[in-house]
Design an enzyme around this catalytic site. Structure first.
Site, PDB file in Angstrom:
ATOM      1  N   SER A 199      -1.652   5.728   0.027  1.00 41.62           N
ATOM      2  CA  SER A 199      -3.053   5.317   0.137  1.00 41.62           C
ATOM      3  C   SER A 199      -3.941   6.208  -0.742  1.00 41.62           C
ATOM      4  CB  SER A 199      -3.481   5.340   1.602  1.00 41.62           C
ATOM      5  OG  SER A 199      -4.763   4.808   1.776  1.00 41.62           O
ATOM      6  N   ASP A 264      -1.870  -6.173   3.589  1.00 43.36           N
ATOM      7  CA  ASP A 264      -2.657  -4.941   3.669  1.00 43.36           C
ATOM      8  C   ASP A 264      -4.135  -5.287   3.823  1.00 43.36           C
ATOM      9  OD1 ASP A 264      -4.014  -2.481   3.140  1.00 43.36           O
ATOM     10  OD2 ASP A 264      -2.274  -1.752   2.047  1.00 43.36           O
ATOM     11  N   HIS A 293      -1.483  -1.993   6.179  1.00 44.34           N
ATOM     12  CA  HIS A 293      -1.703  -0.730   5.466  1.00 44.34           C
ATOM     13  C   HIS A 293      -0.996   0.449   6.124  1.00 44.34           C
ATOM     14  CE1 HIS A 293      -3.819   1.718   2.549  1.00 44.34           C
ATOM     15  NE2 HIS A 293      -4.218   2.548   3.500  1.00 44.34           N
TER      16      HIS A 293
END
Length: 319
Positions: A199, A264, A293
Site C-alpha cells: 500500500s 480493492d 485492500h
C-alpha cells in the site's frame, strides 16, 4: 487512505496544492504506538527515559544499537496488548530492535527477525498505513517462516517510536536509513535483499528500487500516484502530484512482482495493472480475484506466488 469530501480535495489540489500537504492529508494515519523500546539493562547502562508507548503487557529482549554519535545502546522490545502478538516469549525474544537516524534528522525504529537462519534472502518490508512495527511483528514472523526469508522492517517518521512527522520526503529518507542499516549493521549485500512494499509502503519501495539494484521487488496493492487515487480519471502526472510511483517504476532494474486484489476498495485494481504495464522487469503478476485492500494475505495464492517467485523465479535469475 482516509476519505475526504470533494470540496476538501479541491482545496488540496487547487489552492495551489503543496505536495507534502497532499501526502499528509491523503495518506498518513499513524496509530497510537503498540510497542516501546526500553533499555536492556543487562547489556548497557540505561538511559533515563524510555521510548515509546506505555501500558506494557508482553515483553521480549532484542539486540540493537543506538543512534549514531550517542554510543551503543541495546534495546528490548516491549509490546502492548494492542499489538496482538500471536507467538511465544521465545519468538519475541528473537526480535532485534534498534534506532538509526535518517538524513533528515529523524530517529527511525528498526526491527530484524531471523525467521530462517539459513535463508538466502532478507526482505526489507515497508508496511501499510495505520499500523506500526508492533502490530506487524506477528505477521512478519509468519511470513518469513513460510517463505524462508529473514525480515527487516522499520517505522516511518511519526509512526511507532520513529520521531518526526509523516511526509513524502521523510518516507524516502526513512527507507534510505533502513537500507543503510541493513547493509552495514548486518552485512547483507543488495543481491540478497528483496524490497517489499504494501500500500503506502510501495512509495518508498519504488523510490529506493529505482535508485538501487537489489535481488527483487514486491509491490503489494500499489498506487500509481496520489492524484490518481483521489481523482481516478487523472491521466498525467502533475508537478505537484504526491507519490509518483508511475513515473519511477520504469527505472527499476530488478525483477518486480506486483500483487493486487481485483476488488480493492482503497487503491483500485487499475493501479496495479498500470504499474505492471509500465514496469519493464515485471514478472507474472498475481491478481487475486475477489480480494480487497487488506485481505490478500488470507488467500492461498498469496503465499504460493511468493514462494514460487523466491524459490523459482529468483533462483533461475541468480543461478
Amino acid at each position: 487512505m482516509n476519505g475526504l469530501s470533494v470540496s476538501e480535495l479541491c482545496c488540496l489540489f487547487c489552492c495551489p496544492p503543496c505536495p507534502s500537504r497532499i501526502a499528509a492529508k491523503l495518506a498518513f494515519l499513524p496509530p497510537e504506538p503498540t510497542y516501546a523500546l526500553l533499555p536492556d539493562l543487562e547489556a548497557a547502562p540505561a538511559p533515563s527515559v524510555a521510548l515509546g508507548a506505555s501500558g506494557l503487557r508482553s515483553r521480549g529482549s532484542g539486540g540493537g544499537g543506538g543512534v549514531g554519535g550517542g554510543g551503543e545502546v541495546r534495546w528490548k522490545l516491549h509490546l502492548t496488548e494492542r499489538a496482538e502478538f500471536q507467538y511465544t516469549q521465545r519468538e519475541l525474544d528473537g526480535i532485534e530492535v534498534f534506532l538509526t537516524r535518517s538524513s533528515r534528522g529523524n530517529k527511525v525504529g528498526c526491527m530484524y527477525i531471523r525467521c530462517a537462519p539459513s535463508a538466502r534472502f532478507t526482505v526489507l518490508f515497508s508496511h501499510g498505513n495505520a499500523v506500526d512495527l508492533g502490530q506487524m511483528s506477528s505477521f512478519y514472523i509468519g511470513l518469513g517462516t513460510r517463505i524462508n526469508c529473514n525480515i527487516f522492517s522499520y517505522d516511518y517518521s511519526g509512526y511507532g517510536v520513529s520521531t518526526g512527522k509523516p511526509s513524502e520526503k521523510n518516507l524516502y529518507a526513512d527507507i534510505d536509513a533502513a537500507w543503510q542499516a541493513l547493509r552495514t549493521r548486518y552485512g547483507i549485500s543488495p543481491e540478497n535483499i528483496i524490497l517489499y512494499g504494501q500500500s503506502i509502503g510501495t512509495v518508498p519501495t519504488v523510490d529506493l528500487a529505482s535508485r538501487y539494484e537489489c535481488a527483487a521487488v514486491v509491490l503489494h496493492s500499489p498506487l500509481t500516484s496520489g492524484m490518481r487515487v483521489a481523482f481516478p480519471d487523472t491521466k498525467k502526472t502533475y508537478c505537484f502530484d504526491a507519490f509518483p510511483n508511475i513515473e519511477k517504476v520504469s527505472k527499476i532494474t530488478s525483477p518486480v512482482l506486483i500483487i493486487h486484489g481485483t476488488e480493492d476498495e482503497v487503491i483500485d485494481f487499475s493501479h496495479g495493472l498500470a504499474l505492471y504495464e509500465r514496469c519493464p522487469k515485471a514478472v507474472e503478476p498475481l491478481w487475486v480475484e475477489g480480494a480487497g485492500h487488506n485481505d490478500i494475505e488470507l488467500y492461498s495464492q498469496y503465499l504460493e506466488r511468493l514462494r514460487r517467485f523466491i524459490g523459482q523465479d529468483l533462483a533461475t535469475q541468480h543461478a
